[in-house]
Write a protein that holds these residues in place. Structure first.
Motif, mmCIF file in Angstrom:
data_model
loop_
_atom_site.group_PDB
_atom_site.id
_atom_site.type_symbol
_atom_site.label_atom_id
_atom_site.label_comp_id
_atom_site.label_asym_id
_atom_site.label_seq_id
_atom_site.Cartn_x
_atom_site.Cartn_y
_atom_site.Cartn_z
ATOM 1 N N TYR A 13 -31.157 14.792 47.621
ATOM 2 C CA TYR A 13 -32.015 15.334 48.665
ATOM 3 C C TYR A 13 -31.198 15.671 49.906
ATOM 4 N N CYS A 14 -31.543 16.778 50.495
ATOM 5 C CA CYS A 14 -31.014 17.176 51.791
ATOM 6 C C CYS A 14 -32.006 16.719 52.857
ATOM 7 N N ALA A 15 -31.485 16.313 54.008
ATOM 8 C CA ALA A 15 -32.363 15.857 55.070
ATOM 9 C C ALA A 15 -31.786 16.205 56.437
ATOM 10 N N ARG A 16 -32.668 16.324 57.409
ATOM 11 C CA ARG A 16 -32.267 16.619 58.778
ATOM 12 C C ARG A 16 -32.612 15.457 59.686
ATOM 13 N N SER A 17 -31.681 15.140 60.552
ATOM 14 C CA SER A 17 -31.893 14.066 61.522
ATOM 15 C C SER A 17 -32.748 14.561 62.684
ATOM 16 N N THR A 18 -33.182 13.629 63.480
ATOM 17 C CA THR A 18 -33.950 13.970 64.669
ATOM 18 C C THR A 18 -33.064 14.385 65.844
ATOM 19 N N THR A 19 -31.761 14.154 65.739
ATOM 20 C CA THR A 19 -30.826 14.553 66.790
ATOM 21 C C THR A 19 -29.556 15.111 66.158
ATOM 22 N N GLY A 20 -28.625 15.482 67.007
ATOM 23 C CA GLY A 20 -27.364 15.991 66.500
ATOM 24 C C GLY A 20 -26.361 14.925 66.124
ATOM 25 N N TRP A 21 -26.645 13.665 66.480
ATOM 26 C CA TRP A 21 -25.624 12.634 66.292
ATOM 27 C C TRP A 21 -26.116 11.369 65.600
ATOM 28 N N ASP A 22 -27.414 11.153 65.512
ATOM 29 C CA ASP A 22 -27.931 9.945 64.883
ATOM 30 C C ASP A 22 -27.912 10.095 63.368
ATOM 31 N N ILE A 23 -27.261 9.155 62.703
ATOM 32 C CA ILE A 23 -27.079 9.287 61.254
ATOM 33 C C ILE A 23 -27.512 8.041 60.492
ATOM 34 N N ARG A 24 -28.318 7.188 61.109
ATOM 35 C CA ARG A 24 -28.894 6.084 60.349
ATOM 36 C C ARG A 24 -29.928 6.672 59.401
ATOM 37 N N PRO A 25 -30.103 6.056 58.245
ATOM 38 C CA PRO A 25 -31.093 6.618 57.297
ATOM 39 C C PRO A 25 -32.453 6.877 57.932
ATOM 40 N N ARG A 26 -32.891 6.008 58.822
ATOM 41 C CA ARG A 26 -34.223 6.182 59.405
ATOM 42 C C ARG A 26 -34.295 7.359 60.372
ATOM 43 N N ASP A 27 -33.143 7.899 60.762
ATOM 44 C CA ASP A 27 -33.135 9.049 61.670
ATOM 45 C C ASP A 27 -33.450 10.357 60.966
ATOM 46 N N PHE A 28 -33.372 10.353 59.641
ATOM 47 C CA PHE A 28 -33.610 11.576 58.878
ATOM 48 C C PHE A 28 -35.084 11.661 58.518
ATOM 49 N N THR A 29 -35.766 12.629 59.092
ATOM 50 C CA THR A 29 -37.218 12.692 58.957
ATOM 51 C C THR A 29 -37.726 13.958 58.283
ATOM 52 N N SER A 30 -36.855 14.935 58.088
ATOM 53 C CA SER A 30 -37.251 16.166 57.395
ATOM 54 C C SER A 30 -36.475 16.236 56.087
ATOM 55 N N TRP A 31 -37.182 16.543 54.997
ATOM 56 C CA TRP A 31 -36.601 16.421 53.658
ATOM 57 C C TRP A 31 -36.839 17.666 52.816
ATOM 58 N N GLY A 32 -35.870 17.939 51.955
ATOM 59 C CA GLY A 32 -36.056 18.958 50.942
ATOM 60 C C GLY A 32 -36.749 18.384 49.722
ATOM 61 N N GLN A 33 -36.914 19.211 48.706
ATOM 62 C CA GLN A 33 -37.648 18.789 47.519
ATOM 63 C C GLN A 33 -36.751 18.094 46.501
ATOM 64 N N GLY A 34 -35.450 18.212 46.669
ATOM 65 C CA GLY A 34 -34.512 17.547 45.777
ATOM 66 C C GLY A 34 -34.016 18.444 44.661
ATOM 67 N N THR A 35 -32.824 18.122 44.182
ATOM 68 C CA THR A 35 -32.244 18.824 43.048
ATOM 69 C C THR A 35 -31.603 17.792 42.126
ATOM 70 N N GLN A 36 -31.827 17.962 40.825
ATOM 71 C CA GLN A 36 -31.360 16.976 39.863
ATOM 72 C C GLN A 36 -29.889 17.197 39.524
ATOM 73 N N VAL A 37 -29.132 16.117 39.560
ATOM 74 C CA VAL A 37 -27.747 16.122 39.098
ATOM 75 C C VAL A 37 -27.644 15.112 37.960
ATOM 76 N N THR A 38 -27.179 15.581 36.816
ATOM 77 C CA THR A 38 -27.011 14.712 35.660
ATOM 78 C C THR A 38 -25.571 14.798 35.179
ATOM 79 N N VAL A 39 -24.928 13.640 35.092
ATOM 80 C CA VAL A 39 -23.535 13.572 34.665
ATOM 81 C C VAL A 39 -23.483 12.849 33.326
ATOM 82 N N SER A 40 -23.025 13.543 32.321
ATOM 83 C CA SER A 40 -22.945 12.954 30.985
ATOM 84 C C SER A 40 -21.566 12.331 30.761
ATOM 85 N N SER A 41 -21.554 11.272 29.979
ATOM 86 C CA SER A 41 -20.279 10.575 29.716
ATOM 87 C C SER A 41 -19.583 11.127 28.482
#
Length: 122
Positions: free
Chosen positions: A94-122
């Motif tokens: 998931y991509c996310a945007r913070s509420t400011t230009g410098w805050d990077i704690r997980p709780r600072d990210f409040t806007s989210w994309g829908q997500g993209t699946q990544v699958t790595v096979s062994s």
């Protein structure tokens, strides 16, 4: 409300590479810190990488040296280059945007994309 659209996920063999992109709407993209998160089945969402408005980057220990986050403010896009992928990197990213230009704690990210699946096979 900003819209974030991820792309670039897919299926790749262990040791391979993928580049994720996240396009943001609006005219203020450059003002905000951006981040990439991931969530594997049965696990909590975790912060993978962040980049501030000043392009300072931070990474989870599990991806340091393998993943690179970058941004292109002219294109309103943030990227996640993933190299030497491992099966444990399999997750929805998931991509996310913070509420400011410098805050990077997980709780600072409040806007989210829908997500993209990544699958790595062994």
């Amino acid at each position: 409300q900003v819209q974030l659209v991820e792309s670039g996920g897919g299926l790749v063999q262990a040791g391979g590479s993928l580049r994720l992109s996240c396009a943001a709407s609006g005219r203020t993209f450059s003002l905000y810190a951006m981040g990439w998160f991931r969530q594997a089945p049965g696990k909590e969402r975790e912060l993978v990488a962040t980049i501030t408005s000043g392009a300072r980057t931070n990474y989870a220990d599990s991806v340091k040296g393998r993943f690179t986050i970058s941004r292109d403010n002219a294109k309103n896009t943030v990227y996640l280059q993933m190299n030497n992928l491992k099966p444990e990197d399999t997750a929805v990213y998931y991509c996310a945007r913070s509420t400011t230009g410098w805050d990077i704690r997980p709780r600072d990210f409040t806007s989210w994309g829908q997500g993209t699946q990544v699958t790595v096979s062994s």
